[in-house]
Write a protein that holds these residues in place. Structure first.
Motif, short mmCIF file in Angstrom:
data_model
loop_
_atom_site.label_atom_id
_atom_site.label_comp_id
_atom_site.label_asym_id
_atom_site.label_seq_id
_atom_site.Cartn_x
_atom_site.Cartn_y
_atom_site.Cartn_z
N HIS A 1 -6.98 5.38 -0.43
CA HIS A 1 -6.04 4.92 0.59
C HIS A 1 -6.23 5.72 1.88
O HIS A 1 -6.21 5.15 2.98
N GLY B 1 -0.28 3.76 -3.12
CA GLY B 1 -0.97 4.93 -2.58
C GLY B 1 -1.17 6.07 -3.56
O GLY B 1 -2.19 6.76 -3.52
N GLY C 1 -0.15 6.63 0.81
CA GLY C 1 0.41 5.30 0.99
C GLY C 1 1.08 5.12 2.33
O GLY C 1 0.90 4.10 3.00
N PHE D 1 0.81 -1.21 0.00
CA PHE D 1 0.00 0.00 0.00
C PHE D 1 0.84 1.27 0.00
O PHE D 1 0.37 2.32 -0.45
N ARG D 2 2.08 1.19 0.46
CA ARG D 2 3.00 2.30 0.23
C ARG D 2 3.21 2.51 -1.27
O ARG D 2 3.29 3.64 -1.76
#
Length: 435
Positions: A348, A341, A368, A337-338
């Motif tokens: 997010h 993002g 993210g 998710f980093r």
């Protein structure tokens, strides 16, 4: 979000989405309805699937007694393997072929429900195991027709398998997980009784709950359905359609419920209200990802679970190494998710806020990192391992993990960014340690 919030339909892509789900009955004590439900579906000889641990609990007796009280013949299979394999699927299918039931009941977690799905499939349409398995690992041939009625009764707030057409297993020859995905596998009905989770230890609740969290997050951030190539025929529209207005509803509510209830449900087994809300979140997220699909954290998880060497989590059988499914997913999630993002920062940030993060001062460029930080906080709060290193992997394993994850194209192609081998390798490196 509604239809108008999605991007315009891309050239050659689909402009419609389909909603499917099992019939659902939810509520405390509804497991006792099983016999009546089975009889109404025309069942007379029922194959009752469970595992050795659940078979020793009162809920197994409740299910069996309800079926018998309805005048049904019951044959039990309690040898389901925790984290099923191709071998255990084959053994269950042999049992089903010999028992020749006209209905199935699964009572257990995702392993039990998935095994029952597979047994039903191969008893109804016998074939080599890889015939129906997802490409490129298997042939991905369509299931020829409807299966025998199946009532799924989950005993964990986790997989959502009771409402999806997906069955996952370890392919031992590849040391990786794969699966079969077809609407035909979706159970006919689901009886979701929160009382079934009362005896679960906190570690199991945590791993299962983080699987729910991942279902909701991945479905919510998957590529939009209007960016998926249009199928050659409408009835070939895949289950992993991408984020859509229907799946968004379930994802958002599931994330809100998880933010409020996951930690209390893990800490205190007597907190029946929190565990009930976790069960409802699992059902909502299951319906959502059953129509939108998950993406990279799950695709990476199949390699993490399949290549395990000597990790033995608390609360699970200790006879063989195991990374529970939800754990194998969440150790990848912050890194993924980093990375994703900046594709849909608002989604997010919204997800992070629903889970409990303070997003008031966060901008799109922070999305993210804000979500990853909140996931790491939750992981630590519920006792998850510190990334891949916490379940026994090192930098030396990155290449093998990448090779194990890359074939999971059904999942990886649903991600909002391209998941090439170099990208996967970098994500696995970032997932080695978080704190």
């Amino acid at each position: 979000m509604g239809c108008c919030d999605f991007p315009a339909v891309a050239q050659g892509c689909d402009g419609a989405f389909t909603v499917d789900s099992s019939r659902i009955t939810f509520g405390r004590g509804c497991l006792a309805e099983l016999g009546d439900r089975a009889g109404a579906l025309g069942m007379r000889r029922v194959a009752l699937f469970s595992d050795a641990a659940v078979a020793e609990l009162g809920i197994f007796a409740t299910a069996r007694d309800s079926l018998l009280a309805a005048g049904l013949d019951v044959v039990s299979y309690t040898d389901v393997h925790v984290e099923p394999t191709d071998t255990s699927f084959a053994e269950a299918a042999r049992f089903a072929q010999e028992a020749n039931p006209d209905g199935y009941v699964s009572l257990g977690g995702g392993s039990v429900i998935d095994t029952c799905k597979a047994a039903n499939l191969f008893a109804t349409y016998p074939a080599d195991l890889l015939t129906y398995v997802n490409a490129p690992i298997g042939e991905a041939k369509p299931i020829p027709g409807p299966l025998t009625p199946h009532i799924a009764c989950p005993t964990t707030a986790g997989t959502g398998s009771e409402v999806t057409g997906i069955a996952i297993f370890d392919l031992l020859s590849m040391s990786a997980k794969t699966g079969i995905a077809s609407n035909a596998l979706r159970p006919t009905e689901a009886l979701v009784d929160p009382d079934c989770t009362a005896s679960l230890p906190g570690g199991v609740v945590a791993a299962a709950g983080l699987d729910v969290l991942s279902h909701a997050l991945e479905s919510f951030t998957a590529r939009p359905y209007v960016h998926r190539p249009a199928p050659p025929r409408p009835n070939l529209r895949p289950m992993s359609q991408g984020a859509n207005p229907w799946s968004d509803l379930g994802c958002q509510e599931a994330l809100r419920l998880l933010g409020e209830n996951l930690e209390p449900a893990v800490r205190d087994a007597s907190n029946s209200a929190a565990r009930e809300q976790m069960m409802w979140a699992a059902t909502l997220a299951g319906i959502a990802f059953g129509n939108a699909g998950v993406h990279a954290p799950h695709g990476m998880a199949y390699a993490v679970a399949g290549l395990v060497r000597d990790f033995h989590p608390a609360g699970y059988p200790a006879d063989e190494p195991l990374v529970p499914h939800g754990m194998s997913v969440i150790v990848n999630a912050p890194a993924v998710f980093r990375f994703t993002g900046d594709v849909s920062p608002q989604r997010h940030l919204q997800a992070a806020g629903l889970l409990g993060a303070d997003t008031r001062d966060a901008g799109p460029e922070d999305a993210g990192e804000v979500l990853a930080t909140e996931l790491i906080r939750i992981m630590r709060a519920v006792g998850m391992p510190n990334g891949l290193s916490g379940v026994g992997y090192t930098e030396d394993d990155v290449a093998a993990l990448t090779e194990g994850a890359f074939p999971q194209q059904r999942l990886l192609q649903n991600a909002p960014r391209e998941m090439s081998k170099p990208v996967l390798a970098d994500l696995f490196r970032q997932a080695l340690r978080y704190w």
